[in-house]
Design an enzyme around this catalytic site. Structure first.
Site, mmCIF file in Angstrom:
data_model
loop_
_atom_site.group_PDB
_atom_site.id
_atom_site.type_symbol
_atom_site.label_atom_id
_atom_site.label_comp_id
_atom_site.label_asym_id
_atom_site.label_seq_id
_atom_site.Cartn_x
_atom_site.Cartn_y
_atom_site.Cartn_z
ATOM 1 N N HIS A 258 3.062 -8.193 -3.100
ATOM 2 C CA HIS A 258 2.135 -9.012 -4.165
ATOM 3 C C HIS A 258 2.349 -8.370 -5.477
ATOM 4 O O HIS A 258 1.866 -7.136 -5.652
ATOM 5 C CB HIS A 258 0.786 -8.763 -3.459
ATOM 6 C CG HIS A 258 -0.210 -9.616 -4.422
ATOM 7 N ND1 HIS A 258 -1.482 -9.927 -3.942
ATOM 8 C CD2 HIS A 258 0.096 -10.393 -5.416
ATOM 9 C CE1 HIS A 258 -2.192 -10.393 -4.838
ATOM 10 N NE2 HIS A 258 -1.249 -10.839 -5.554
ATOM 11 N N HIS B 209 0.902 -1.278 0.093
ATOM 12 C CA HIS B 209 0.075 0.108 -0.052
ATOM 13 C C HIS B 209 0.789 1.376 0.100
ATOM 14 O O HIS B 209 0.272 2.261 -0.282
ATOM 15 C CB HIS B 209 -1.129 -0.182 1.204
ATOM 16 C CG HIS B 209 -1.959 -1.060 0.779
ATOM 17 N ND1 HIS B 209 -2.790 -1.081 -0.276
ATOM 18 C CD2 HIS B 209 -2.307 -2.333 1.454
ATOM 19 C CE1 HIS B 209 -3.479 -2.202 -0.398
ATOM 20 N NE2 HIS B 209 -3.257 -2.989 0.644
ATOM 21 N N GLU C 259 -0.444 -20.297 4.697
ATOM 22 C CA GLU C 259 -0.831 -19.127 5.392
ATOM 23 C C GLU C 259 -2.390 -19.088 5.531
ATOM 24 O O GLU C 259 -3.329 -19.162 4.254
ATOM 25 C CB GLU C 259 -0.353 -17.816 4.491
ATOM 26 C CG GLU C 259 -0.858 -16.854 5.357
ATOM 27 C CD GLU C 259 -0.440 -15.329 4.683
ATOM 28 O OE1 GLU C 259 0.707 -15.514 3.938
ATOM 29 O OE2 GLU C 259 -0.933 -14.308 4.838
ATOM 30 N N ARG D 299 0.774 -8.454 -8.493
ATOM 31 C CA ARG D 299 -0.394 -8.635 -9.078
ATOM 32 C C ARG D 299 -0.361 -8.557 -10.534
ATOM 33 O O ARG D 299 0.667 -7.632 -11.226
ATOM 34 C CB ARG D 299 -1.581 -7.518 -8.753
ATOM 35 C CG ARG D 299 -1.946 -7.536 -7.075
ATOM 36 C CD ARG D 299 -2.897 -7.016 -6.853
ATOM 37 N NE ARG D 299 -4.242 -7.532 -7.338
ATOM 38 C CZ ARG D 299 -5.068 -7.952 -6.656
ATOM 39 N NH1 ARG D 299 -4.911 -8.196 -5.530
ATOM 40 N NH2 ARG D 299 -6.151 -8.584 -7.345
ATOM 41 N N ARG E 198 -1.241 -3.226 -10.147
ATOM 42 C CA ARG E 198 -1.729 -1.961 -9.588
ATOM 43 C C ARG E 198 -0.898 -1.370 -8.616
ATOM 44 O O ARG E 198 -1.113 -0.236 -8.440
ATOM 45 C CB ARG E 198 -3.353 -2.471 -9.251
ATOM 46 C CG ARG E 198 -3.182 -3.063 -7.779
ATOM 47 C CD ARG E 198 -4.619 -3.310 -7.209
ATOM 48 N NE ARG E 198 -5.498 -4.136 -8.144
ATOM 49 C CZ ARG E 198 -6.695 -4.636 -7.791
ATOM 50 N NH1 ARG E 198 -7.002 -4.623 -6.329
ATOM 51 N NH2 ARG E 198 -7.307 -5.551 -8.484
ATOM 52 N N THR F 11 -7.234 -9.354 -1.955
ATOM 53 C CA THR F 11 -7.520 -10.969 -2.125
ATOM 54 C C THR F 11 -8.754 -11.414 -1.203
ATOM 55 O O THR F 11 -8.644 -11.352 -0.062
ATOM 56 C CB THR F 11 -6.015 -11.604 -1.550
ATOM 57 O OG1 THR F 11 -4.939 -10.940 -2.291
ATOM 58 C CG2 THR F 11 -5.985 -13.165 -1.894
HETATM 59 N N1 PXP Z 1 -1.310 -12.249 3.291
HETATM 60 C C1 PXP Z 1 -1.728 -12.294 1.976
HETATM 61 C C2 PXP Z 1 -1.732 -13.670 1.315
HETATM 62 C C3 PXP Z 1 -2.330 -11.218 1.293
HETATM 63 O O1 PXP Z 1 -2.854 -11.613 0.212
HETATM 64 C C4 PXP Z 1 -2.489 -10.161 2.050
HETATM 65 C C5 PXP Z 1 -3.148 -8.871 1.495
HETATM 66 O O2 PXP Z 1 -2.116 -8.690 0.363
HETATM 67 C C6 PXP Z 1 -1.777 -10.176 3.351
HETATM 68 C C7 PXP Z 1 -1.526 -11.119 3.992
HETATM 69 C C8 PXP Z 1 -1.956 -8.770 4.026
HETATM 70 O O3 PXP Z 1 -3.162 -8.296 4.339
HETATM 71 P P1 PXP Z 1 -3.415 -6.976 5.118
HETATM 72 O O4 PXP Z 1 -3.005 -5.835 4.081
HETATM 73 O O5 PXP Z 1 -5.070 -6.922 5.181
HETATM 74 O O6 PXP Z 1 -2.838 -6.690 6.299
#
Ligand code: PXP
Length: 248
Positions: free
Chosen positions: A45, A12, A153, A47, A51, A103
């Site tokens: 990630h 982010h 996970e 993607r 994005r 996700t």
């Molecule tokens: N784990 C996985 C596999 C994810 O896809 C994400 C979101 O990208 C996260 C953890 C982290 O999630 P959050 O940003 O809601 O803490």
């Protein structure tokens, strides 16, 4: 105390950069600060629609991350080739839909067992550990074990987004059962998605879970207190919950 890792997801930071097409804020800088605050892993990630995280971020982070680099990606041939080339320490295979905000739901390993097994083998041949992001579901855990994943996970989204106490209890129960099943069959178990300082403690208290991947809440908190402090707070919260549980 048994090892527990915090993976900080810096997607982010890149979301904010991409919103204006600028070169800042840079997820590479955020990752270095996260490590200063005690992150044990950097998670990104990449993607398919690019994005937020770009290949440039993956390339530089592979060179600069001092801890471990965890690449979340869709289970596709194109992404496997990228992973094989850049060699993150670990790949987490996630489901991906273009129109989703983030996700939604875990990977259906049970349905796509042969394709995922081939992908796991390909990545492991490249010396990359493979984790599968799944719902806390016993059939998915068994399937993940059968395709020789190194870890799973557990998707904590349904627990984190539960709207009332009885659903929270029910979703938490699913996480507890899933974590215990993994421990029983010797499959390392991690957790992530939607975790924040308010909802983390019961999940962090589960001693079977040895890694948490957290992004949105840490990056959001970093706006007010800075990245180093936001990571320190989260790491301290995990350790507090874990120590509390061990003393019980
Ligand atoms: N784990 C996985 C596999 C994810 O896809 C994400 C979101 O990208 C996260 C953890 C982290 O999630 P959050 O940003 O809601 O803490």
């Amino acid at each position: 105390m048994q090892e527990v890792r915090l993976g900080v997801n810096v997607d982010h930071v890149a979301t904010l950069r991409q919103a204006r097409g600028t070169s800042y804020p840079d997820p590479v800088t955020a990752a270095a600060l996260a490590e200063s605050g005690g992150a044990d892993q950097i998670t990104i990630h990449l993607r398919e629609d690019r994005r937020h995280i770009q290949e440039r971020d993956l390339r530089i982070l592979r060179e600069t991350v001092q801890t471990r680099l965890n690449l979340e990606m869709a289970a596709t041939k194109e992404m496997s080739k990228i992973a094989y080339e850049f060699k993150p320490d670990m790949v987490t295979l996630v489901p991906e839909k273009r129109e989703e905000l983030t996700t939604e739901g875990g990977l259906d390993v049970a349905m796509k067992r042969d394709a995922i097994k081939d992908m796991v083998r390909f990545l492991k041949d490249g010396d990359i550990k493979v984790s599968l992001f799944i719902d806390p579901d016993i059939d998915q855990i068994r399937a993940a074990h059968k395709v020789n994943a190194d870890a799973v996970e557990l998707h904590t989204g349904s627990y984190c987004e539960a709207k009332n106490e009885s659903i929270v209890k029910q979703e938490y129960g699913r996480l507890v059962d899933a974590a215990k099943t993994c421990a029983k069959i010797g499959l390392p178990v991690y957790a992530g998605h939607g975790l924040n300082l308010q909802n983390l403690a019961p999940v962090a208290a589960l001693k079977e879970i040895t890694e948490f991947n957290i992004g949105h809440s840490i990056v959001g908190r970093a706006i007010y207190v800075g990245m180093v402090e936001a990571v320190r707070e989260m790491k301290a919260a995990i350790l507090r919950a874990r120590q509390g549980a061990l003393q019980e």
